[in-house]
Design a protein around this motif. Structure first.
Motif, PDB file in Angstrom:
ATOM      1  N   MET A 339      -5.273 -13.664   3.639  1.00 37.76           N
ATOM      2  CA  MET A 339      -4.656 -13.480   4.956  1.00 37.76           C
ATOM      3  C   MET A 339      -3.816 -14.688   5.361  1.00 37.76           C
ATOM      4  SD  MET A 339      -4.957 -10.596   6.602  1.00 37.76           S
ATOM      5  CE  MET A 339      -4.965 -10.893   8.369  1.00 37.76           C
ATOM      6  N   THR A 340      -4.209 -15.880   4.926  1.00 34.41           N
ATOM      7  CA  THR A 340      -3.421 -17.066   5.254  1.00 34.41           C
ATOM      8  C   THR A 340      -2.039 -17.033   4.611  1.00 34.41           C
ATOM      9  OG1 THR A 340      -4.342 -18.301   3.377  1.00 34.41           O
ATOM     10  CG2 THR A 340      -5.489 -18.467   5.490  1.00 34.41           C
ATOM     11  N   SER A 341      -1.881 -16.211   3.577  1.00 39.35           N
ATOM     12  CA  SER A 341      -0.566 -16.067   2.935  1.00 39.35           C
ATOM     13  C   SER A 341       0.159 -14.826   3.427  1.00 39.35           C
ATOM     14  CB  SER A 341      -0.731 -16.004   1.412  1.00 39.35           C
ATOM     15  OG  SER A 341      -1.315 -17.177   0.908  1.00 39.35           O
ATOM     16  N   TYR A 342      -0.549 -13.705   3.463  1.00 37.42           N
ATOM     17  CA  TYR A 342       0.099 -12.431   3.782  1.00 37.42           C
ATOM     18  C   TYR A 342       0.516 -12.324   5.243  1.00 37.42           C
ATOM     19  CZ  TYR A 342      -0.851 -10.240  -0.729  1.00 37.42           C
ATOM     20  OH  TYR A 342      -0.860  -9.923  -2.055  1.00 37.42           O
ATOM     21  N   ARG A 374       0.562  -5.034  15.731  1.00 46.27           N
ATOM     22  CA  ARG A 374      -0.509  -4.217  15.167  1.00 46.27           C
ATOM     23  C   ARG A 374      -0.154  -3.743  13.758  1.00 46.27           C
ATOM     24  NH1 ARG A 374      -0.360  -0.471  18.647  1.00 46.27           N
ATOM     25  NH2 ARG A 374      -1.610  -1.577  20.209  1.00 46.27           N
ATOM     26  N   ARG A 375       1.113  -3.319  13.605  1.00 47.02           N
ATOM     27  CA  ARG A 375       1.559  -2.862  12.281  1.00 47.02           C
ATOM     28  C   ARG A 375       1.552  -4.000  11.265  1.00 47.02           C
ATOM     29  NH1 ARG A 375       6.452  -3.316  10.356  1.00 47.02           N
ATOM     30  NH2 ARG A 375       7.339  -3.702  12.431  1.00 47.02           N
ATOM     31  N   ILE A 376       1.995  -5.181  11.701  1.00 54.20           N
ATOM     32  CA  ILE A 376       2.026  -6.337  10.800  1.00 54.20           C
ATOM     33  C   ILE A 376       0.611  -6.725  10.378  1.00 54.20           C
ATOM     34  CG2 ILE A 376       2.514  -8.818  10.733  1.00 54.20           C
ATOM     35  CD1 ILE A 376       4.950  -8.247  12.502  1.00 54.20           C
ATOM     36  N   SER A 381      -3.583  -7.022   6.433  1.00 51.41           N
ATOM     37  CA  SER A 381      -5.003  -6.792   6.141  1.00 51.41           C
ATOM     38  C   SER A 381      -5.168  -5.904   4.912  1.00 51.41           C
ATOM     39  CB  SER A 381      -5.693  -6.155   7.343  1.00 51.41           C
ATOM     40  OG  SER A 381      -5.613  -6.988   8.475  1.00 51.41           O
ATOM     41  N   ARG A 382      -4.307  -4.901   4.801  1.00 48.18           N
ATOM     42  CA  ARG A 382      -4.400  -3.998   3.651  1.00 48.18           C
ATOM     43  C   ARG A 382      -4.071  -4.737   2.353  1.00 48.18           C
ATOM     44  NH1 ARG A 382      -2.038   2.142   3.774  1.00 48.18           N
ATOM     45  NH2 ARG A 382      -3.061   2.874   1.869  1.00 48.18           N
ATOM     46  N   SER A 383      -3.010  -5.543   2.378  1.00 57.78           N
ATOM     47  CA  SER A 383      -2.653  -6.306   1.187  1.00 57.78           C
ATOM     48  C   SER A 383      -3.710  -7.344   0.857  1.00 57.78           C
ATOM     49  CB  SER A 383      -1.294  -6.976   1.388  1.00 57.78           C
ATOM     50  OG  SER A 383      -0.266  -6.014   1.543  1.00 57.78           O
ATOM     51  N   GLU A 440      -3.742  -0.103  -1.813  1.00 56.04           N
ATOM     52  CA  GLU A 440      -2.383  -0.231  -1.295  1.00 56.04           C
ATOM     53  C   GLU A 440      -1.758   1.153  -1.134  1.00 56.04           C
ATOM     54  OE1 GLU A 440      -0.650  -2.417  -0.037  1.00 56.04           O
ATOM     55  OE2 GLU A 440      -1.076  -4.407  -0.838  1.00 56.04           O
ATOM     56  N   ASN A 441      -0.695   1.218  -0.321  1.00 57.50           N
ATOM     57  CA  ASN A 441      -0.003   2.499  -0.172  1.00 57.50           C
ATOM     58  C   ASN A 441       0.835   2.792  -1.412  1.00 57.50           C
ATOM     59  OD1 ASN A 441       2.658   1.229   0.127  1.00 57.50           O
ATOM     60  ND2 ASN A 441       1.956   0.607   2.151  1.00 57.50           N
TER      61      ASN A 441
END
Length: 509
Positions: A339-342, A374-376, A381-383, A440-441
């Motif tokens: 998360m610190t990167s994405y 929220r989208r970001i 979070s997903r990645s 992932e999507n």
């Protein structure tokens, strides 16, 4: 009206350039941005980290940095910044390669089409057009790659000193291979284009005939995840047992993500090399004995003559004996690290694309901003969950082979334990880890499969090879690039992922 105004203003900067040269200029600017972007970001992050450390040191010691030290630091930063911006301007650089490839393709197409029309007038017009595009792309790809290959670099040059007592000059030996990653990238893209087109035609026929089966639907759905899983598994196997085959930066990033004690990796490597043998004293006790001392474990755990095998708790590195608890702990730590990167990267991309703006007057700016955030956050979070699951599945695969499943299938004999730790446990982790891509999507799965596949292929080839064999690589690159370029000009949607978007922005009219 607003959309057309925005589009025209976005194209205004190159409206004064001749249409036939616009793709060349766009390609050069794209190559320049690609060349300086990562280096510039790395430099800024390093400079910010040094600035924070300097301020922290000043606060702690109450000794401010001298003016001379500040000037030296600023000068080194400016010198590095100058090198980053000026290095891609070389005539043998990546931006020049991009311009030569795209510009050569567009400029050569018209005379070649005229030539084919004069000498192959009976050939259908669509075939003449495709043939002229293919040949133009082939020639441009050949010449542009040769431009990159002509640049000498120290890592692909060796100086052989003369033997003692001889007056001969030292001989310089050049090696090929510095463009291998680029060639494999083009090859995998061409393969994706060809296979995708053949599969699309098969699907069209089968659906029209009502014969499209559930198995074929599953193949369509899981093709990209399977490619990613196979490719990433091969990369992880190479990272574990043959790290010199990977690029240095790639190797360093995987090591950072894995967060594992290097002594543990070395122990499993020696198990595979059979220099560390269970049940026998081969002088390897000191390797894991140091880990036992550092983590407070019994010294006997690190002695392969007495501990067959070394406990799985050592793989957990302080998380206790439970393999499942270690997996959960590893997932949580890896998720935070990712998360610190994405998250900052997602915020940066959103700002670049103008995230938060809304065309709906009923929607307030605050609501639009909240929706964007929220989208970001969801995307990051997903990645992050994907990457955390990748790391977790690799480690849990090792535990499954060493403790949970492997001994019950192969037995618990010393020979079976040697086999498991000699490669089977690492292989189990390599097989499992890539399937985290299912988190992932679909769009990201496609891009990531096409990103990892050429890097996996690169592990099967030497990083350097004899210069006289370089023509083979050049042919593969030229043919592959010609396939991708021709297909994009005829069917833009067939070139998938980010490459399709890049070519679309370069060739837009």
């Amino acid at each position: 009206m607003a959309a057309s105004t925005t589009l025209s203003s976005r194209r205004r900067w190159d409206s004064g350039i001749a249409p036939i040269l616009q793709p060349l200029v766009r390609a050069y600017l794209f190559g320049y941005a690609y060349a300086i972007g990562p280096r510039l970001l790395t430099l800024l992050l390093q400079h910010a980290a040094r600035y924070r450390r300097r301020n922290k040191q000043t606060t702690t010691t109450h000794e401010p940095q001298t003016k001379t030290q500040q000037i030296q630091s600023d000068e080194s930063f400016l010198a590095a910044l100058r090198r980053i911006f000026l290095a891609p301007l070389d005539k043998q650089s990546f931006p020049t390669f991009c311009a030569a490839l795209i510009g050569g393709t567009t400029i050569l197409e018209l005379p070649l089409r005229s030539l084919f029309e004069r000498h192959a007038g009976s050939t259908p017009a669509i075939l003449r057009r495709r043939l002229s595009r293919w040949v133009a792309s082939f020639i441009a790809a050949w010449m542009s790659l040769r431009l990159l290959q002509s640049k000498q670099t120290p890592s692909f040059t060796e100086v052989t000193p003369s033997e003692p007592g001889q007056d001969e000059e030292p001989q310089t030996v050049e090696y090929a291979g510095r463009t291998l990653d680029l060639t494999l990238f083009a090859f995998t893209r061409a393969l994706d284009v060809v296979v995708g087109e053949l599969w699309h035609r098969r699907r069209t026929r089968r659906v029209a005939a009502g014969k499209w089966t559930a198995l074929e639907r599953a193949v369509s759905r899981f093709a990209d995840p399977a490619v990613f899983a196979l490719s990433s598994g091969l990369v992880m196997w190479t990272w574990f047992y043959h790290p010199p085959r990977l690029p240095r930066a790639y190797n360093k990033w995987i090591s950072s993500a894995a967060a594992v004690d290097s002594r543990l990796i070395e122990a499993l490597r020696r198990c595979r090399q059979r220099t560390l043998l269970y049940g026998r004293d081969t002088g390897q006790a000191d390797l894991l004995g140091g880990m036992c001392a550092d983590y407070g474990w019994p010294a006997a755990w690190g002695d392969p003559a007495r501990s067959v095998p070394f406990p799985c708790e050592m793989v957990h590195m302080g998380c206790g004996p439970s393999c499942e608890w270690h997996a959960l702990s590893r997932f949580a730590r890896s998720f935070r690290w990712a998360m610190t990167s994405y998250l900052p990267l997602s915020l940066l991309l959103a700002l670049r694309s103008g995230g938060g703006r809304t065309r709906n007057p009923k929607t307030t700016r605050q609501a639009a901003l909240l929706t964007t955030l929220r989208r970001i956050t969801l995307s990051a979070s997903r990645s992050s969950a994907f990457l955390a699951a990748f790391i977790t599945l690799f480690y849990y695969g090792v535990c499954l082979a060493r403790t949970r499943i492997g001994p019950h299938i192969l037995s618990k004999t010393t020979a079976a334990r040697q086999t498991i730790d000699g490669g089977l446990c690492v292989g189990a982790g390599c097989v499992l880890c890539g399937w985290s891509i299912l988190l992932e999507n679909a769009g990201r799965r496609k891009d990531m499969a096409l990103f990892v596949a050429p890097r996996a292929l690169a592990t099967l080839f030497p990083r350097r090879y004899a210069l006289e064999k370089q023509w083979r690589e050049t042919v593969v690159f030229a043919v592959s690039t010609a396939v991708v370029m021709t297909c994009f000009r005829e069917k833009p949607g067939r070139v998938r992922g980010m490459m399709g978007g890049v070519l679309g922005s370069v060739f837009r009219e």
